[in-house]
Scaffold this active site. Structure first.
Site, PDB file in Angstrom:
ATOM      1  N   PRO A   9      -8.738   1.041 -12.944  1.00 24.07           N
ATOM      2  CA  PRO A   9     -10.004   0.612 -12.368  1.00 24.07           C
ATOM      3  C   PRO A   9     -10.487   1.485 -11.203  1.00 24.07           C
ATOM      4  O   PRO A   9      -9.676   1.962 -10.407  1.00 24.07           O
ATOM      5  CB  PRO A   9      -9.723  -0.814 -11.880  1.00 24.07           C
ATOM      6  CG  PRO A   9      -8.246  -0.897 -11.761  1.00 24.07           C
ATOM      7  CD  PRO A   9      -7.685   0.018 -12.808  1.00 24.07           C
ATOM      8  N   ASN A  10     -11.798   1.634 -11.174  1.00 28.49           N
ATOM      9  CA  ASN A  10     -12.526   2.340 -10.105  1.00 28.49           C
ATOM     10  C   ASN A  10     -12.376   3.860 -10.148  1.00 28.49           C
ATOM     11  O   ASN A  10     -13.055   4.562  -9.390  1.00 28.49           O
ATOM     12  CB  ASN A  10     -12.125   1.814  -8.707  1.00 28.49           C
ATOM     13  CG  ASN A  10     -12.449   0.345  -8.548  1.00 28.49           C
ATOM     14  OD1 ASN A  10     -13.579  -0.055  -8.831  1.00 28.49           O
ATOM     15  ND2 ASN A  10     -11.501  -0.458  -8.137  1.00 28.49           N
ATOM     16  N   ARG A  17     -16.495   7.888  -4.641  1.00 29.07           N
ATOM     17  CA  ARG A  17     -15.668   6.860  -4.018  1.00 29.07           C
ATOM     18  C   ARG A  17     -14.791   7.421  -2.897  1.00 29.07           C
ATOM     19  O   ARG A  17     -13.930   8.269  -3.149  1.00 29.07           O
ATOM     20  CB  ARG A  17     -14.768   6.299  -5.125  1.00 29.07           C
ATOM     21  CG  ARG A  17     -13.773   5.293  -4.668  1.00 29.07           C
ATOM     22  CD  ARG A  17     -12.759   5.022  -5.762  1.00 29.07           C
ATOM     23  NE  ARG A  17     -11.903   3.953  -5.344  1.00 29.07           N
ATOM     24  CZ  ARG A  17     -10.696   3.721  -5.838  1.00 29.07           C
ATOM     25  NH1 ARG A  17     -10.215   4.498  -6.797  1.00 29.07           N
ATOM     26  NH2 ARG A  17      -9.985   2.737  -5.386  1.00 29.07           N
ATOM     27  N   TYR A  22      -9.983  10.262  -1.709  1.00 28.46           N
ATOM     28  CA  TYR A  22      -9.751  10.637  -3.114  1.00 28.46           C
ATOM     29  C   TYR A  22     -10.304  12.011  -3.498  1.00 28.46           C
ATOM     30  O   TYR A  22     -10.100  12.448  -4.631  1.00 28.46           O
ATOM     31  CB  TYR A  22     -10.332   9.558  -4.038  1.00 28.46           C
ATOM     32  CG  TYR A  22      -9.667   8.211  -3.842  1.00 28.46           C
ATOM     33  CD1 TYR A  22      -8.304   8.055  -4.101  1.00 28.46           C
ATOM     34  CD2 TYR A  22     -10.379   7.118  -3.370  1.00 28.46           C
ATOM     35  CE1 TYR A  22      -7.672   6.833  -3.900  1.00 28.46           C
ATOM     36  CE2 TYR A  22      -9.760   5.891  -3.174  1.00 28.46           C
ATOM     37  CZ  TYR A  22      -8.408   5.757  -3.438  1.00 28.46           C
ATOM     38  OH  TYR A  22      -7.777   4.554  -3.235  1.00 28.46           O
ATOM     39  N   ASN A  73      -2.472   6.731 -14.035  1.00 26.58           N
ATOM     40  CA  ASN A  73      -2.884   6.334 -12.695  1.00 26.58           C
ATOM     41  C   ASN A  73      -3.501   4.957 -12.881  1.00 26.58           C
ATOM     42  O   ASN A  73      -4.647   4.838 -13.308  1.00 26.58           O
ATOM     43  CB  ASN A  73      -3.897   7.304 -12.100  1.00 26.58           C
ATOM     44  CG  ASN A  73      -4.300   6.888 -10.684  1.00 26.58           C
ATOM     45  OD1 ASN A  73      -3.920   5.820 -10.209  1.00 26.58           O
ATOM     46  ND2 ASN A  73      -5.076   7.737 -10.023  1.00 26.58           N
ATOM     47  N   ALA A  76      -5.563   0.271  -8.668  1.00 27.82           N
ATOM     48  CA  ALA A  76      -5.083  -0.926  -7.962  1.00 27.82           C
ATOM     49  C   ALA A  76      -4.144  -1.769  -8.821  1.00 27.82           C
ATOM     50  O   ALA A  76      -3.325  -2.526  -8.283  1.00 27.82           O
ATOM     51  CB  ALA A  76      -6.276  -1.766  -7.510  1.00 27.82           C
ATOM     52  N   GLU A  97       3.967   8.297 -13.514  1.00 30.28           N
ATOM     53  CA  GLU A  97       2.958   7.614 -12.698  1.00 30.28           C
ATOM     54  C   GLU A  97       2.346   8.619 -11.726  1.00 30.28           C
ATOM     55  O   GLU A  97       3.092   9.349 -11.059  1.00 30.28           O
ATOM     56  CB  GLU A  97       3.655   6.487 -11.922  1.00 30.28           C
ATOM     57  CG  GLU A  97       2.743   5.754 -10.961  1.00 30.28           C
ATOM     58  CD  GLU A  97       3.477   4.684 -10.158  1.00 30.28           C
ATOM     59  OE1 GLU A  97       4.693   4.456 -10.389  1.00 30.28           O
ATOM     60  OE2 GLU A  97       2.829   4.087  -9.290  1.00 30.28           O
ATOM     61  N   HIS A  99      -0.826   9.380  -8.652  1.00 30.79           N
ATOM     62  CA  HIS A  99      -1.842   8.890  -7.727  1.00 30.79           C
ATOM     63  C   HIS A  99      -2.455  10.068  -6.990  1.00 30.79           C
ATOM     64  O   HIS A  99      -1.734  11.011  -6.622  1.00 30.79           O
ATOM     65  CB  HIS A  99      -1.240   7.917  -6.710  1.00 30.79           C
ATOM     66  CG  HIS A  99      -0.667   6.707  -7.358  1.00 30.79           C
ATOM     67  ND1 HIS A  99      -1.442   5.668  -7.798  1.00 30.79           N
ATOM     68  CD2 HIS A  99       0.613   6.406  -7.697  1.00 30.79           C
ATOM     69  CE1 HIS A  99      -0.665   4.764  -8.381  1.00 30.79           C
ATOM     70  NE2 HIS A  99       0.580   5.190  -8.333  1.00 30.79           N
ATOM     71  N   ARG A 106      -0.453   5.062   3.340  1.00 32.06           N
ATOM     72  CA  ARG A 106      -1.597   4.144   3.391  1.00 32.06           C
ATOM     73  C   ARG A 106      -1.131   2.712   3.695  1.00 32.06           C
ATOM     74  O   ARG A 106      -0.017   2.506   4.160  1.00 32.06           O
ATOM     75  CB  ARG A 106      -2.372   4.257   2.077  1.00 32.06           C
ATOM     76  CG  ARG A 106      -2.884   5.689   1.829  1.00 32.06           C
ATOM     77  CD  ARG A 106      -3.756   5.765   0.613  1.00 32.06           C
ATOM     78  NE  ARG A 106      -4.953   4.953   0.763  1.00 32.06           N
ATOM     79  CZ  ARG A 106      -5.740   4.614  -0.258  1.00 32.06           C
ATOM     80  NH1 ARG A 106      -5.459   5.039  -1.489  1.00 32.06           N
ATOM     81  NH2 ARG A 106      -6.804   3.846  -0.040  1.00 32.06           N
TER      82      ARG A 106
END
Ligand code: DQA
Length: 147
Positions: A9-10, A17, A22, A73, A76, A97, A99, A106
């Protein structure tokens, strides 16, 4: 060798964004870079983004037989989705995985990943380069399996 690259998502908003976190690379640019890297590595990558957990799960369930591994990725959903973790574990394909941001620099709620324990490994913090590194790591792993 075919690799499935999943974006959660996103991530369709990349470029717009929170660019300070990012970066300014769009998802279309990342997908193009991933495909080019796959070609360089002698394989093929298909990329799929969804804002819906169920669609990501459907793509994971459909992967065996078509793909030898998954780069994901989960956005969330990384921090919330037992369903994605169970789906990935269930199909049994090797998973890397990735990111864009460094999760561990963070907020504390980003420090836990449901996916990390069932992944070969995690690459976090190199912006769009995380995808290229993740793909290379997965292809390297699959190559080792073949020898
Ligand atoms: C992200 C990190 C997640 O915490 C966040 O929810 C995202 C993007 C990353 O690529 O840095 O959507 O997965």
């Amino acid at each position: 060798m075919n690799i499935l690259v999943l974006h959660g998502p996103n991530l369709n908003l990349l470029g717009l964004r929170e660019p300070e976190i990012y970066g300014s690379t769009t998802l279309a640019e990342i997908d193009a870079m991933v495909k080019k890297e796959a070609e360089f590595l002698g394989c093929q990558a298909d990329c799929f983004q969804s804002n819906h957990e169920g669609y990501l799960l459907d793509a994971i369930h459909a992967a065996p037989g078509q793909y030898q591994g998954i780069v994901i990725n989960a956005g969330a959903y990384t921090h919330t989705s037992l369903a994605l973790r169970d789906g990935l574990a269930g199909v049994g394909l090797p998973v890397v995985e990735v990111h864009l941001s460094n999760l561990y620099k963070r907020e504390a709620f980003r420090h836990h990943s449901y996916i990390a324990p069932i992944a070969l490994g995690q690459i976090s913090g190199f912006g769009s380069e995380s995808y290229r590194l993740g793909l290379r790591a997965l292809v390297h792993h699959l190559g080792r399996d073949n020898h």
